[in-house]
Design a protein around this motif. Structure first.
Motif, PDB file in Angstrom:
ATOM      1  N   ALA A 224       0.819  -1.216   0.000  1.00  0.00           N
ATOM      2  CA  ALA A 224       0.000   0.000   0.000  1.00  0.00           C
ATOM      3  C   ALA A 224       0.858   1.273   0.000  1.00  0.00           C
ATOM      4  O   ALA A 224       0.331   2.372  -0.139  1.00  0.00           O
ATOM      5  N   VAL A 225       2.187   1.115   0.154  1.00  0.00           N
ATOM      6  CA  VAL A 225       3.065   2.294   0.199  1.00  0.00           C
ATOM      7  C   VAL A 225       3.186   2.892  -1.203  1.00  0.00           C
ATOM      8  O   VAL A 225       3.467   2.195  -2.175  1.00  0.00           O
ATOM      9  N   ASN A 226       2.959   4.204  -1.276  1.00  0.00           N
ATOM     10  CA  ASN A 226       2.968   4.929  -2.544  1.00  0.00           C
ATOM     11  C   ASN A 226       4.388   5.074  -3.097  1.00  0.00           C
ATOM     12  O   ASN A 226       5.352   5.161  -2.334  1.00  0.00           O
ATOM     13  N   HIS A 227       4.484   5.150  -4.431  1.00  0.00           N
ATOM     14  CA  HIS A 227       5.812   5.289  -5.045  1.00  0.00           C
ATOM     15  C   HIS A 227       6.534   6.552  -4.590  1.00  0.00           C
ATOM     16  O   HIS A 227       7.767   6.604  -4.571  1.00  0.00           O
ATOM     17  N   VAL A 228       5.794   7.568  -4.178  1.00  0.00           N
ATOM     18  CA  VAL A 228       6.436   8.820  -3.731  1.00  0.00           C
ATOM     19  C   VAL A 228       7.300   8.559  -2.493  1.00  0.00           C
ATOM     20  O   VAL A 228       8.385   9.115  -2.351  1.00  0.00           O
ATOM     21  N   GLU A 229       6.822   7.659  -1.605  1.00  0.00           N
ATOM     22  CA  GLU A 229       7.637   7.354  -0.415  1.00  0.00           C
ATOM     23  C   GLU A 229       8.935   6.649  -0.815  1.00  0.00           C
ATOM     24  O   GLU A 229      10.003   6.935  -0.270  1.00  0.00           O
ATOM     25  N   TYR A 230       8.860   5.724  -1.768  1.00  0.00           N
ATOM     26  CA  TYR A 230      10.085   5.052  -2.226  1.00  0.00           C
ATOM     27  C   TYR A 230      11.109   6.080  -2.721  1.00  0.00           C
ATOM     28  O   TYR A 230      12.287   6.027  -2.381  1.00  0.00           O
ATOM     29  N   VAL A 231      10.642   6.999  -3.549  1.00  0.00           N
ATOM     30  CA  VAL A 231      11.572   7.951  -4.162  1.00  0.00           C
ATOM     31  C   VAL A 231      12.115   8.921  -3.111  1.00  0.00           C
ATOM     32  O   VAL A 231      13.306   9.215  -3.085  1.00  0.00           O
ATOM     33  N   ARG A 232      11.221   9.386  -2.218  1.00  0.00           N
ATOM     34  CA  ARG A 232      11.665  10.330  -1.180  1.00  0.00           C
ATOM     35  C   ARG A 232      12.652   9.652  -0.224  1.00  0.00           C
ATOM     36  O   ARG A 232      13.703  10.201   0.090  1.00  0.00           O
ATOM     37  N   GLU A 233      12.324   8.449   0.235  1.00  0.00           N
ATOM     38  CA  GLU A 233      13.122   7.802   1.282  1.00  0.00           C
ATOM     39  C   GLU A 233      14.273   6.964   0.738  1.00  0.00           C
ATOM     40  O   GLU A 233      15.299   6.836   1.382  1.00  0.00           O
ATOM     41  N   ALA A 234      14.090   6.350  -0.430  1.00  0.00           N
ATOM     42  CA  ALA A 234      15.098   5.406  -0.937  1.00  0.00           C
ATOM     43  C   ALA A 234      15.791   5.922  -2.194  1.00  0.00           C
ATOM     44  O   ALA A 234      16.603   5.213  -2.780  1.00  0.00           O
ATOM     45  N   GLY A 235      15.476   7.146  -2.611  1.00  0.00           N
ATOM     46  CA  GLY A 235      16.148   7.720  -3.772  1.00  0.00           C
ATOM     47  C   GLY A 235      15.428   7.396  -5.072  1.00  0.00           C
ATOM     48  O   GLY A 235      14.559   6.521  -5.125  1.00  0.00           O
TER      49      GLY A 235
END
Ligand code: DHB
Ligand code: FE
Length: 288
Positions: A224-235
């Protein structure tokens, strides 16, 4: 019948392949990483499957901007290593499994996933580096490999939920294939890394480790985690981690079975300018 026996998760950093190709794995920069891979290689030599469904992204080597399929399935008998600008890697060609590819295509498309079917395509480091990590440097790869390409390069990228559901559909497909095959599903890419722009070199160890914990224990929550969190937190390239959800979705607990058994986990920083992760989950439902 065929069965999904395990899922394997791995970064696919090109420098790891280069270190193997150039015989540099004992150098101080690489020795601890390759020592960390040993338990996974031992497990793999005892648990080599008949077929790996290898989920990865092409990095603009085979697909350019003229074609951006969200999910593309390899249908071929063979896949050559791609020339990524300095010649193809000196590794064996990937031998496919056209009959299982055809069955996967039929079952997964009828299960409402609009896969692109690819009859001829080279495979880049996203595919060949995980094979080298798990199998070393053999004359021929010890099993058939079906490449499954996921677009995480050109937005929009598929959601975590869609990736998890694709894994479920793959499991249903495998379980309806008549031949007696052990099949593993591998998810590759990540961990945190950003290769360009002002945040180049970003690594987020707490987020990476929380991702692995949640992938194992709460895959629906992670999906359920949005792609924006991946990019913000994991680059910017950390978004590759959504591909791990395809492999996780193929485990039996998401089809009403028991939780998988974690047999190996590795987290190492850095390789090149990237955090490296590795995870193996055995499918307890598949045990005879
Ligand atoms: C690099 C490239 C990748 O595709 C990746 O997943 C990690 C690192 C790199 O060029 O360093
Ligand atoms: Fe990558």
């Amino acid at each position: 019948m065929a069965r999904v026996t395990a899922s394997v998760y791995s970064s696919h950093v090109p420098a790891i392949g280069v270190a193997m190709d150039l015989g540099k794995t004992d150098e101080p920069a690489y020795q601890p990483l390759f020592a960390g891979y040993e338990p996974a290689r031992e497990w793999m030599s005892d648990n080599t499957p008949d077929v790996v469904i290898l989920v990865f992204n092409d990095h603009a080597n085979a697909f350019g901007l003229q074609m951006v399929p969200t999910f593309a399935l390899g249908m071929s008998a063979e896949y050559e290593p791609a020339d990524e600008g300095w010649g193809p890697r000196p590794v064996p060609a990937v031998v496919g499994h056209p009959a299982l590819s055809a069955h996967l295509a039929h079952s997964v498309i009828q299960d409402d996933f609009d896969l692109t079917l690819v009859n001829e395509i080279p495979v880049d480091h996203g595919c060949t580096v995980p094979l080298s990590i798990m199998f070393g440097q053999p004359e021929a790869w010890p099993c058939a490999v079906i490449p499954l390409f996921v677009n995480v390069v050109q937005y929009p990228v598929p959601s975590g939920r869609r990736c998890l559901e694709l894994g479920r559909a793959i499991r249903r497909a495998v379980e309806t294939f008549d031949d007696d095959l052990d099949v593993q599903v591998w998810g590759t890419g990540g961990m945190s890394h950003q290769l360009q722009g002002p945040r180049a070199g970003l690594i987020n160890q707490p987020w990476d480790n929380a991702f692995i914990d949640r992938l194992v224990e709460d895959p629906e929550g992670q999906a359920a985690v949005n792609h924006v969190e991946y990019v913000r937190e994991a680059g910017s390239e950390g978004i590759e981690l959504v591909m791990w959800l395809v492999a996780r979705g193929a485990m039996g607990d998401l089809a009403g079975g028991v939780a998988p058994t974690e047999v190996h986990r590795l987290y190492h920083v850095p390789a090149s300018n990237t955090a490296v992760g590795q995870l193996i989950l055995e499918d307890a439902s598949a045990r005879p």
